[in-house]
Design a protein around this motif. Sequence first.
Motif, mmCIF file in Angstrom:
data_model
loop_
_atom_site.group_PDB
_atom_site.id
_atom_site.type_symbol
_atom_site.label_atom_id
_atom_site.label_comp_id
_atom_site.label_asym_id
_atom_site.label_seq_id
_atom_site.Cartn_x
_atom_site.Cartn_y
_atom_site.Cartn_z
ATOM 1 N N LEU A 58 0.660 -1.014 0.194
ATOM 2 C CA LEU A 58 0.177 -0.039 0.384
ATOM 3 C C LEU A 58 0.386 1.555 0.090
ATOM 4 C CD1 LEU A 58 -3.152 -0.947 2.712
ATOM 5 C CD2 LEU A 58 -2.544 -0.881 0.305
ATOM 6 N N SER A 59 2.000 0.667 0.454
ATOM 7 C CA SER A 59 2.992 2.370 0.796
ATOM 8 C C SER A 59 4.505 1.832 1.062
ATOM 9 C CB SER A 59 2.761 2.502 1.534
ATOM 10 O OG SER A 59 2.591 2.352 2.727
ATOM 11 N N ILE A 60 5.024 3.127 0.464
ATOM 12 C CA ILE A 60 6.728 2.720 0.174
ATOM 13 C C ILE A 60 6.982 3.162 1.025
ATOM 14 C CG2 ILE A 60 9.056 2.121 -1.479
ATOM 15 C CD1 ILE A 60 6.965 0.921 -3.190
ATOM 16 N N HIS A 61 8.377 3.248 2.156
ATOM 17 C CA HIS A 61 9.458 3.967 2.794
ATOM 18 C C HIS A 61 10.718 4.178 2.304
ATOM 19 C CE1 HIS A 61 11.140 6.030 6.135
ATOM 20 N NE2 HIS A 61 9.683 6.084 6.373
ATOM 21 N N THR A 62 10.958 5.029 1.675
ATOM 22 C CA THR A 62 11.923 5.576 0.872
ATOM 23 C C THR A 62 13.357 5.057 2.571
ATOM 24 O OG1 THR A 62 12.627 7.716 1.589
ATOM 25 C CG2 THR A 62 11.989 7.358 -0.482
ATOM 26 N N PRO A 63 14.779 4.656 2.092
ATOM 27 C CA PRO A 63 15.804 4.496 3.155
ATOM 28 C C PRO A 63 16.105 5.115 4.178
ATOM 29 C CG PRO A 63 16.143 3.789 0.748
ATOM 30 C CD PRO A 63 15.386 4.164 0.039
ATOM 31 N N LEU A 64 16.503 5.125 4.603
ATOM 32 C CA LEU A 64 16.659 6.732 5.867
ATOM 33 C C LEU A 64 18.355 6.798 5.262
ATOM 34 C CD1 LEU A 64 15.805 4.639 9.351
ATOM 35 C CD2 LEU A 64 14.415 6.424 7.611
ATOM 36 N N ARG A 71 26.375 5.527 -0.088
ATOM 37 C CA ARG A 71 25.739 4.891 -1.567
ATOM 38 C C ARG A 71 26.036 5.680 -2.334
ATOM 39 N NH1 ARG A 71 22.701 -0.160 -1.042
ATOM 40 N NH2 ARG A 71 21.616 0.399 -3.137
ATOM 41 N N LYS A 72 26.001 7.702 -2.192
ATOM 42 C CA LYS A 72 25.609 8.608 -3.187
ATOM 43 C C LYS A 72 24.549 8.530 -3.717
ATOM 44 C CE LYS A 72 30.729 9.538 -2.816
ATOM 45 N NZ LYS A 72 30.313 10.130 -1.116
ATOM 46 N N GLU A 73 23.445 7.907 -2.453
ATOM 47 C CA GLU A 73 21.827 8.177 -3.233
ATOM 48 C C GLU A 73 20.944 8.874 -2.799
ATOM 49 O OE1 GLU A 73 22.146 3.502 -4.325
ATOM 50 O OE2 GLU A 73 21.318 3.597 -2.959
ATOM 51 N N SER A 74 20.395 10.034 -3.273
ATOM 52 C CA SER A 74 19.533 11.396 -2.966
ATOM 53 C C SER A 74 18.216 11.041 -2.663
ATOM 54 C CB SER A 74 19.755 12.577 -3.895
ATOM 55 O OG SER A 74 19.055 12.119 -5.399
ATOM 56 N N GLU A 75 17.895 11.399 -2.024
ATOM 57 C CA GLU A 75 16.200 12.112 -1.829
ATOM 58 C C GLU A 75 15.252 11.653 -2.579
ATOM 59 O OE1 GLU A 75 13.495 13.086 1.084
ATOM 60 O OE2 GLU A 75 14.112 14.970 0.499
ATOM 61 N N VAL A 76 15.899 12.115 -3.776
ATOM 62 C CA VAL A 76 15.296 12.518 -5.013
ATOM 63 C C VAL A 76 15.160 10.712 -5.862
ATOM 64 C CG1 VAL A 76 15.578 13.278 -7.692
ATOM 65 C CG2 VAL A 76 15.759 14.944 -5.886
ATOM 66 N N TYR A 77 16.907 11.017 -6.123
ATOM 67 C CA TYR A 77 16.864 9.473 -6.469
ATOM 68 C C TYR A 77 15.634 8.656 -5.975
ATOM 69 C CZ TYR A 77 18.710 4.556 -7.569
ATOM 70 O OH TYR A 77 19.552 3.822 -7.433
ATOM 71 N N TRP A 78 15.901 8.355 -4.574
ATOM 72 C CA TRP A 78 15.235 7.201 -3.634
ATOM 73 C C TRP A 78 13.250 7.637 -4.198
ATOM 74 C CZ3 TRP A 78 16.022 2.390 -3.780
ATOM 75 C CH2 TRP A 78 16.800 2.082 -3.673
ATOM 76 N N ILE A 79 13.322 8.910 -4.197
ATOM 77 C CA ILE A 79 11.267 9.336 -4.591
ATOM 78 C C ILE A 79 10.601 9.099 -6.051
ATOM 79 C CG2 ILE A 79 10.080 10.699 -5.023
ATOM 80 C CD1 ILE A 79 11.336 12.345 -3.080
#
Length: 262
Positions: A58-64, A71-79
């Motif tokens: 039902l929902s997805i929680h991005t990594p903390l 890992r050089k992964e931004s919030e935008v990357y994970w959204i």
Amino acid sequence: MEISVSTGLYYTKDYREILDIIASTSCNNIELFLNQKFIDVNTSELEKEIIKRDLNILSIHTPLEFIAFPRKESEVYWIDKSIELSKIFDSKVIVSHMVNGEYFDDRIKTLDELHKQNMIDYCETKDIRVTTENLPYSDQGSFLRRFDELFKFISNNNIGLTFDTTHCAFGGFPIIETFNTFKDFIKNIHLSDFDKGIEHKILGEGTLPLKDFIVQLKKDNYEGILTIELDFDNKKRNNILNNEQAISSIQKSIDFIKNNIK
């Protein structure tokens, strides 16, 4: 109102075992929390395992941040990645709040400013609601910890909120009154109990007025997701010693909700 269980129950067990535990309860809805055990699972493999257990995301929680930023992964990357997953699994809500820790890139903007801009940029995403989350209250640190600033931001920009009951209680705020302040923007609720500074406890094993809170949700015709978010790896929070106890404790929390919305 749909009841769901977060896969963030554990970060030490294999992801299949976590799914098995949830599938052994009467709830087949989950919030896919992309923690250490889910972050690198191949999408087609995850889809196969979800279908095998007749589960719904039902929902997805991005990594903390402490997982994603090294890992050089931004919030935008994970959204963006979570939106892709949401389209595959037909989930409607994303939770993201990357506002803490050391960022991996040189930016003029603070993490708060980046997060605010991300929430504004994605707030009109078609068919999928990207939400932020209230963090444990503090007069320092991110604006997500200061409810007056958080309310001003989400109300001015029509931002969706995932409301966390124990984060609210940690700062001494009453959960029902605070929910009423934010309820026009709440799309998802992280529900757990709280006692003497200890968060994410099994429902009914803390001191929060959860019965009255659930009755209030029914009275208000709350139509969002009610996500049970417990922590079984931290024994100070819940002294769960095996999978059987985990299944029983999740079911206890499910029954607690259902018994109070009859």
